[in-house]
Design an enzyme around this catalytic site. Structure first.
Site, PDB file in Angstrom:
ATOM      1  N   ARG A 175       0.846  -1.202   0.000  1.00 30.32           N
ATOM      2  CA  ARG A 175       0.000   0.000   0.000  1.00 30.32           C
ATOM      3  C   ARG A 175       0.881   1.251   0.000  1.00 30.32           C
ATOM      4  O   ARG A 175       2.053   1.171   0.395  1.00 30.32           O
ATOM      5  CB  ARG A 175      -0.835   0.062   1.283  1.00 30.32           C
ATOM      6  CG  ARG A 175      -1.926  -0.956   1.400  1.00 30.32           C
ATOM      7  CD  ARG A 175      -2.621  -0.801   2.756  1.00 30.32           C
ATOM      8  NE  ARG A 175      -3.541  -1.886   3.014  1.00 30.32           N
ATOM      9  CZ  ARG A 175      -3.782  -2.398   4.220  1.00 30.32           C
ATOM     10  NH1 ARG A 175      -3.148  -1.924   5.282  1.00 30.32           N
ATOM     11  NH2 ARG A 175      -4.646  -3.374   4.370  1.00 30.32           N
ATOM     12  N   ARG A 268     -10.392   4.361   6.268  1.00 26.75           N
ATOM     13  CA  ARG A 268      -8.943   4.141   6.063  1.00 26.75           C
ATOM     14  C   ARG A 268      -8.583   4.316   4.587  1.00 26.75           C
ATOM     15  O   ARG A 268      -7.491   4.772   4.260  1.00 26.75           O
ATOM     16  CB  ARG A 268      -8.547   2.739   6.574  1.00 26.75           C
ATOM     17  CG  ARG A 268      -7.046   2.523   6.585  1.00 26.75           C
ATOM     18  CD  ARG A 268      -6.651   1.248   7.303  1.00 26.75           C
ATOM     19  NE  ARG A 268      -7.010   0.054   6.527  1.00 26.75           N
ATOM     20  CZ  ARG A 268      -6.786  -1.194   6.934  1.00 26.75           C
ATOM     21  NH1 ARG A 268      -6.233  -1.411   8.111  1.00 26.75           N
ATOM     22  NH2 ARG A 268      -7.136  -2.219   6.186  1.00 26.75           N
ATOM     23  N   ARG A 279     -13.444  -8.336   3.406  1.00 29.97           N
ATOM     24  CA  ARG A 279     -12.947  -8.200   4.787  1.00 29.97           C
ATOM     25  C   ARG A 279     -14.120  -8.160   5.782  1.00 29.97           C
ATOM     26  O   ARG A 279     -14.036  -8.710   6.872  1.00 29.97           O
ATOM     27  CB  ARG A 279     -12.057  -6.955   4.913  1.00 29.97           C
ATOM     28  CG  ARG A 279     -10.689  -7.198   4.295  1.00 29.97           C
ATOM     29  CD  ARG A 279      -9.777  -5.997   4.274  1.00 29.97           C
ATOM     30  NE  ARG A 279      -8.558  -6.346   3.545  1.00 29.97           N
ATOM     31  CZ  ARG A 279      -7.314  -6.301   4.043  1.00 29.97           C
ATOM     32  NH1 ARG A 279      -7.118  -5.875   5.261  1.00 29.97           N
ATOM     33  NH2 ARG A 279      -6.282  -6.658   3.318  1.00 29.97           N
TER      34      ARG A 279
HETATM   35  N1  LIG Z   1     -10.889   3.541  18.477  1.00 32.83           N
HETATM   36  C1  LIG Z   1     -10.916   4.011  17.231  1.00 32.83           C
HETATM   37  N2  LIG Z   1     -11.852   4.888  16.873  1.00 32.83           N
HETATM   38  C2  LIG Z   1     -11.918   5.369  15.613  1.00 32.83           C
HETATM   39  N3  LIG Z   1     -11.056   5.014  14.629  1.00 32.83           N
HETATM   40  C3  LIG Z   1     -10.101   4.123  14.934  1.00 32.83           C
HETATM   41  C4  LIG Z   1      -9.973   3.577  16.252  1.00 32.83           C
HETATM   42  N4  LIG Z   1      -8.933   2.728  16.255  1.00 32.83           N
HETATM   43  C5  LIG Z   1      -8.415   2.752  15.016  1.00 32.83           C
HETATM   44  N5  LIG Z   1      -9.091   3.571  14.219  1.00 32.83           N
HETATM   45  C6  LIG Z   1      -8.893   3.837  12.789  1.00 32.83           C
HETATM   46  O1  LIG Z   1      -9.429   2.709  12.083  1.00 32.83           O
HETATM   47  C7  LIG Z   1      -8.679   2.445  10.908  1.00 32.83           C
HETATM   48  C8  LIG Z   1      -8.232   0.996  10.929  1.00 32.83           C
HETATM   49  O2  LIG Z   1      -7.235   0.830  11.934  1.00 32.83           O
HETATM   50  P1  LIG Z   1      -6.001  -0.145  11.734  1.00 32.83           P
HETATM   51  O3  LIG Z   1      -5.407   0.047  10.382  1.00 32.83           O
HETATM   52  O4  LIG Z   1      -5.139   0.020  12.901  1.00 32.83           O
HETATM   53  O5  LIG Z   1      -6.793  -1.525  11.759  1.00 32.83           O
HETATM   54  P2  LIG Z   1      -6.193  -3.010  11.749  1.00 32.83           P
HETATM   55  O6  LIG Z   1      -6.981  -3.792  12.712  1.00 32.83           O
HETATM   56  O7  LIG Z   1      -4.739  -2.993  11.940  1.00 32.83           O
HETATM   57  O8  LIG Z   1      -6.563  -3.456  10.270  1.00 32.83           O
HETATM   58  P3  LIG Z   1      -5.855  -4.612   9.360  1.00 32.83           P
HETATM   59  O9  LIG Z   1      -6.099  -5.890  10.035  1.00 32.83           O
HETATM   60  O10 LIG Z   1      -6.584  -4.513   8.063  1.00 32.83           O
HETATM   61  O11 LIG Z   1      -4.421  -4.282   9.223  1.00 32.83           O
HETATM   62  C9  LIG Z   1      -7.549   3.434  10.899  1.00 32.83           C
HETATM   63  O12 LIG Z   1      -7.852   4.480  10.011  1.00 32.83           O
HETATM   64  C10 LIG Z   1      -7.461   3.935  12.336  1.00 32.83           C
HETATM   65  O13 LIG Z   1      -6.967   5.255  12.411  1.00 32.83           O
HETATM   66  N1  LIG Z   2      -2.129 -15.499   9.888  1.00 32.19           N
HETATM   67  C1  LIG Z   2      -1.523 -14.336   9.664  1.00 32.19           C
HETATM   68  N2  LIG Z   2      -2.247 -13.207   9.529  1.00 32.19           N
HETATM   69  C2  LIG Z   2      -1.600 -12.064   9.324  1.00 32.19           C
HETATM   70  C3  LIG Z   2      -0.199 -11.990   9.268  1.00 32.19           C
HETATM   71  N3  LIG Z   2       0.153 -10.700   9.056  1.00 32.19           N
HETATM   72  C4  LIG Z   2      -0.974  -9.992   9.014  1.00 32.19           C
HETATM   73  N4  LIG Z   2      -2.028 -10.811   9.180  1.00 32.19           N
HETATM   74  C5  LIG Z   2      -3.449 -10.439   9.218  1.00 32.19           C
HETATM   75  O1  LIG Z   2      -3.907 -10.198   7.919  1.00 32.19           O
HETATM   76  C6  LIG Z   2      -5.015  -9.314   7.977  1.00 32.19           C
HETATM   77  C7  LIG Z   2      -4.912  -8.281   6.910  1.00 32.19           C
HETATM   78  O2  LIG Z   2      -3.818  -7.463   7.068  1.00 32.19           O
HETATM   79  P1  LIG Z   2      -3.560  -6.215   6.098  1.00 32.19           P
HETATM   80  O3  LIG Z   2      -2.242  -5.652   6.492  1.00 32.19           O
HETATM   81  O4  LIG Z   2      -3.596  -6.734   4.706  1.00 32.19           O
HETATM   82  O5  LIG Z   2      -4.707  -5.248   6.347  1.00 32.19           O
HETATM   83  C8  LIG Z   2      -5.020  -8.720   9.383  1.00 32.19           C
HETATM   84  O6  LIG Z   2      -6.051  -9.334  10.107  1.00 32.19           O
HETATM   85  C9  LIG Z   2      -3.706  -9.155   9.962  1.00 32.19           C
HETATM   86  O7  LIG Z   2      -3.791  -9.367  11.344  1.00 32.19           O
HETATM   87  C10 LIG Z   2       0.536 -13.191   9.419  1.00 32.19           C
HETATM   88  O8  LIG Z   2       1.780 -13.234   9.392  1.00 32.19           O
HETATM   89  N5  LIG Z   2      -0.158 -14.317   9.611  1.00 32.19           N
END
Ligand SMILES: Nc1ncnc2c1ncn2[C@@H]1O[C@H](COP(=O)(O)OP(=O)(O)OP(=O)(O)O)[C@@H](O)[C@H]1O
Ligand SMILES: Nc1nc2c(ncn2[C@@H]2O[C@H](COP(=O)(O)O)[C@@H](O)[C@H]2O)c(=O)[nH]1
Length: 412
Positions: A175, A268, A279
Site C-alpha cells: 500500500r 482508512r 474483509r
Molecule cells: N478507536 C478508534 N476509533 C476510531 N477510529 C479508529 C480507532 N482505532 C483505530 N481507528 C482507525 O481505524 C482504521 C483501521 O485501523 P487499523 O489500520 O489500525 O486496523 P487493523 O486492525 O490494523 O486493520 P488490518 O487488520 O486490516 O491491518 C484506521 O484508520 C485507524 O486510524
Molecule cells: N495469519 C496471519 N495473519 C496475518 C499476518 N500478518 C498480518 N495478518 C493479518 O492479515 C489481515 C490483513 O492485514 P492487512 O495488512 O492486509 O490489512 C489482518 O487481520 C492481519 O492481522 C501473518 O503473518 N499471519
C-alpha cells in the site's frame, strides 16, 4: 577438534558418501548416540561455506544424508561437538562472534522424532544457542479495521526498547506509505510457498485472498534483541501459534459494533470496495471465533481509542509512567576463541586458549545446560556460561575458579 570415536577410522572413510571423501573435507567431528554416528563436516573454502551432516547407522552399516531443518550455522575455521542431554549435539564454532558461536543440532528431541514420523526419513534440526530466557510474545488478533495496527504502533512508539514487531510475509500488494521489510516482507507466492515447505514459518494462512505468514526468524530476531515480540495476525494464525512450540499471550480486539468496523475500514481508504466487502464478510466469522473459542487470554473492545490503549497497557503491566523492564534481556552466549569440550552431568566443560602449564586452569569455562528451553525450529535458550569449576559444590571438590579470564563472558 572435537571427539574422535573409534568408528571414525580409515575403514569408515572407505564408505563415506560421494562428495564428502576425505580430500574434500575441511574439518569434521563425529558424535555417537546409540547405534548412530553423526558426522558434522565443515568447509571454510570460499566456494563452499557450509556445514554438512551425515549419519552412519551401525546396525544397518549404512550412511544416510538426513533432512536438515532449521536455519543452519555458517561454516567457520573449526568446531567442537559434544552430546548433550542424549538428544542434541552442542556445537561451539571456533573464532566466531559471540552471537554466532553456540549452536545445537537436535538429533533425537521430541521435535525431531515427530518430524521423522511425518517425513519418514532421517531428520536433524538446527537451533541457535542463546543465553537467558525471552519475554513471552504477544499475539494480537481481531477483524480487519478494528485498530490493531494503530494500537501496536502507539505501544511501540511509547515503549521502543520493550517491544519489537514481528514482520510478517505477505503476497498482497504494497500500500501507499508501506515499506518492504518494515510493515511486511512483500513476496511472491511461489517463493513464500517454498519457504513454508522448508519449515521456515511458525504459522501461515490465507487471509482475505492473500497468503500471510510469520517466519520463525521474524519472532526470534525480536527476542534476540531482548524485546517482547508482537505478532499482528488473524484468528487462523493465532490458532496455529497456540498449537506451536511458542508460548505467547493471546489478545483479541473487538469493535464496538459491526457498523463502526465498516466505517473505519472505509475511512482508512486502503482497499477497493470489493476488498472491503470481503474483509467485512470475514469479520463476522472472526468475531464469532474470537469471542467464543477460548483461544484468547484477553478480550479488549476498541471503542474510544485512548481508553482501549490504556486497558492494553494495564493488561501488560505498563500503566506506570516509566517504561517497564519486565524480564532480563537475553544475550548470546559468548564462547572462547579456540576450545575443546567435554560433557559431564549436563555441565559442559570448555577448555580454551593455550594449554600452557599454569595457565590452563584460567581457561576453564562451564556451560550449564540443565535448564534448556525452546529449541528447533526456533532458538535454544537458557544456556548459561561461567568461568569456573563444575565440582565447586562438592565437599572434596576442586576449589572454584573465579580468576578473571582474558576472554569476556557476558552476564545478564
Ligand atoms: N478507536 C478508534 N476509533 C476510531 N477510529 C479508529 C480507532 N482505532 C483505530 N481507528 C482507525 O481505524 C482504521 C483501521 O485501523 P487499523 O489500520 O489500525 O486496523 P487493523 O486492525 O490494523 O486493520 P488490518 O487488520 O486490516 O491491518 C484506521 O484508520 C485507524 O486510524
Ligand atoms: N495469519 C496471519 N495473519 C496475518 C499476518 N500478518 C498480518 N495478518 C493479518 O492479515 C489481515 C490483513 O492485514 P492487512 O495488512 O492486509 O490489512 C489482518 O487481520 C492481519 O492481522 C501473518 O503473518 N499471519
Amino acid at each position: 577438534m572435537g571427539e574422535a570415536p573409534e568408528i571414525f577410522e580409515d575403514d569408515l572413510w572407505k564408505v563415506f558418501p560421494v562428495g564428502l571423501e576425505p580430500e574434500s573435507r575441511g574439518y569434521q567431528t563425529a558424535t555417537i548416540l546409540g547405534e548412530k554416528t553423526y558426522v558434522i563436516v565443515g568447509s571454510d573454502t570460499e566456494s563452499s561455506l557450509s556445514i554438512g551432516i551425515q549419519v552412519f547407522d551401525k546396525s544397518r552399516g549404512k550412511w544416510a544424508i538426513p533432512t536438515v531443518l532449521g536455519t543452519k550455522p555458517t561454516s567457520c575455521k573449526g568446531h567442537s561437538a559434544v552430546l548433550l542431554n542424549k538428544d542434541r549435539i552442542l556445537i561451539l564454532k571456533q573464532d566466531s562472534t559471540p552471537d554466532d558461536c553456540t549452536w545445537l543440532l537436535e538429533v533425537d528431541t521430541e521435535f525431531v522424532r515427530e518430524q521423522k514420523k511425518i517425513l519418514k526419513t532421517e531428520v536433524v534440526a538446527w537451533s541457535k544457542g542463546v543465553k537467558g530466557d525471552s519475554p513471552k510474545p504477544l499475539v494480537i488478533s481481531g477483524p480487519s479495521g478494528v485498530g490493531k495496527g494503530t494500537l501496536i504502533s502507539k505501544l511501540m512508539k511509547e515503549f521502543p526498547s520493550t517491544f519489537g514487531f514481528s514482520v510478517s510475509h505477505t503476497t498482497r500488494a504494497l500500500r501507499d506509505k508501506e515499506k518492504d521489510g518494515v510493515h511486511y516482507h512483500f513476496t511472491e507466492r511461489s517463493a513464500m510457498e517454498k519457504e513454508i515447505q522448508e519449515g521456515k514459518f511458525l504459522e501461515y494462512a490465507s487471509v482475505h485472498g492473500n497468503l500471510y505468514g510469520t517466519s520463525i526468524e521474524a519472532v526470534e530476531m525480536v527476542s534476540d534483541a531482548g524485546k517482547r515480540c508482537i505478532l499482528d495476525i488473524d484468528v487462523q494464525g493465532a490458532r496455529s501459534v497456540r498449537a506451536s512450540f511458542l508460548k505467547a499471550i493471546f489478545i483479541f480486539i473487538c469493535p464496538p459494533s459491526y457498523e463502526e468496523l465498516e466505517k473505519r475500514l472505509r475511512a482508512r481508504g486502503t482497499e477497493t470496495e470489493e476488498q472491503i466487502q470481503k474483509r467485512l464478510r470475514n469479520a463476522r466469522a472472526e468475531l464469532e471465533q474470537g469471542r467464543s473459542s477460548g483461544l484468547f487470554d484477553h478480550l479488549l473492545v476498541n471503542d474510544d481509542f485512548e481508553m482501549c490503549y490504556k486497558s492494553l497497557k494495564k493488561l501488560l503491566g505498563l500503566d506506570g509512567s516509566t517504561e517497564a523492564i519486565c524480564e532480563p534481556s537475553p544475550k548470546m552466549v559468548e564462547s572462547p576463541v579456540g576450545h575443546s569440550v567435554l560433557e559431564m552431568n549436563e555441565k559442559v566443560l570448555i577448555h580454551c586458549g593455550t594449554a600452557e602449564l599454569g595457565k590452563a586452569s584460567k581457561n576453564l569455562f562451564v556451560l550449564d545446560a540443565s535448564s534448556l528451553k525452546g529449541g528447533a525450529p526456533g532458538r535454544t535458550r537458557g544456556l548459561n556460561m561461567y568461568v569456573g569449576d563444575p565440582f565447586a559444590d562438592r565437599p572434596n571438590g576442586i576449589k572454584r575458579l573465579l580468576d578473571p579470564c582474558k576472554l569476556s563472558i557476558s552476564t545478564n
